[in-house]
Design a protein around this motif. Sequence first.
Motif, mmCIF file in Angstrom:
data_model
loop_
_atom_site.group_PDB
_atom_site.id
_atom_site.type_symbol
_atom_site.label_atom_id
_atom_site.label_comp_id
_atom_site.label_asym_id
_atom_site.label_seq_id
_atom_site.Cartn_x
_atom_site.Cartn_y
_atom_site.Cartn_z
ATOM 1 N N ARG A 57 -37.133 25.612 24.914
ATOM 2 C CA ARG A 57 -38.152 26.216 25.766
ATOM 3 C C ARG A 57 -37.591 26.398 27.175
ATOM 4 O O ARG A 57 -36.705 25.649 27.596
ATOM 5 C CB ARG A 57 -39.388 25.321 25.840
ATOM 6 N N PRO A 58 -38.103 27.367 27.933
ATOM 7 C CA PRO A 58 -37.606 27.582 29.298
ATOM 8 C C PRO A 58 -37.753 26.358 30.195
ATOM 9 O O PRO A 58 -36.965 26.166 31.116
ATOM 10 C CB PRO A 58 -38.474 28.749 29.803
ATOM 11 N N ASN A 59 -38.768 25.508 29.913
ATOM 12 C CA ASN A 59 -38.980 24.335 30.767
ATOM 13 C C ASN A 59 -38.127 23.140 30.348
ATOM 14 O O ASN A 59 -38.219 22.070 30.939
ATOM 15 C CB ASN A 59 -40.459 23.939 30.780
ATOM 16 N N GLY A 60 -37.298 23.322 29.314
ATOM 17 C CA GLY A 60 -36.394 22.254 28.899
ATOM 18 C C GLY A 60 -37.084 21.065 28.263
ATOM 19 O O GLY A 60 -36.582 19.950 28.328
ATOM 20 N N GLN A 61 -38.228 21.288 27.628
ATOM 21 C CA GLN A 61 -38.952 20.180 27.027
ATOM 22 C C GLN A 61 -38.146 19.536 25.910
ATOM 23 O O GLN A 61 -37.333 20.181 25.247
ATOM 24 C CB GLN A 61 -40.289 20.659 26.461
ATOM 25 N N ALA A 62 -38.352 18.236 25.718
ATOM 26 C CA ALA A 62 -37.748 17.508 24.613
ATOM 27 C C ALA A 62 -38.879 17.173 23.650
ATOM 28 O O ALA A 62 -39.690 16.283 23.908
ATOM 29 C CB ALA A 62 -37.061 16.237 25.121
ATOM 30 N N LEU A 63 -38.946 17.887 22.550
ATOM 31 C CA LEU A 63 -40.054 17.756 21.612
ATOM 32 C C LEU A 63 -39.522 17.656 20.194
ATOM 33 O O LEU A 63 -38.707 18.458 19.760
ATOM 34 C CB LEU A 63 -40.996 18.963 21.734
#
Length: 205
Positions: A76-82
């Motif tokens: 994701r553009p926000n660099g989430q770790a999911l």
Amino acid sequence: MATEAEREFILAALAPVCEPLHEALTKGSERALDHFKRHDMSAKDYAPFVAHLTRGHVIDILSNTRLGEWRVARRRPNGQALLHNGAMNLRLLRPNHEGAIPAPGPNQARIDYYRNPDRTLFGPASSKLIGIWTFDEEIGQPEVRVVRPVGAWKNGQKARLDLDFILPEDPDELNNLEFVPTDEGLTLPIAFEEGDGGGVYGSGG
């Protein structure tokens, strides 16, 4: 309040990520700290950037690691770790500046994620969990506090949760967790003391 059956289901689902997640956080933090050391940049002065770089390495490491039925969500553009396992999700976040669970803020998508419904078609299999990670650089060990939020709150307010426990590195230790009901509709396996946010890593998701 989470039922005993729900807790058992969630703990069993998380077993495959216990060891890999702890290893990824350890390796990721080591790589991030080494980067700043090589460039003569103080990890303390650049704490938020150390956390961001660590998260990037963790995502990369987990993407190339066996996690049972769990998978790393697409970038994701926000660099989430999911991580996701079917309808169940585990979002990795940093504690806020007070060492507490970060509030969802005004973002509607995050508010919706925090609002686990009481009953859904998939039951606990659709749980939206948060893993608050910290890393103690002095002893070289990470800690992951898993919570299941049941509503939004603002910074400074008490987090609305129905599940709260420290994820062990050894999956066999999950069987030893004993949950004790509280007066606030929350079941805790152990008493958790808010820390200072985990050393040099600062805050942020």
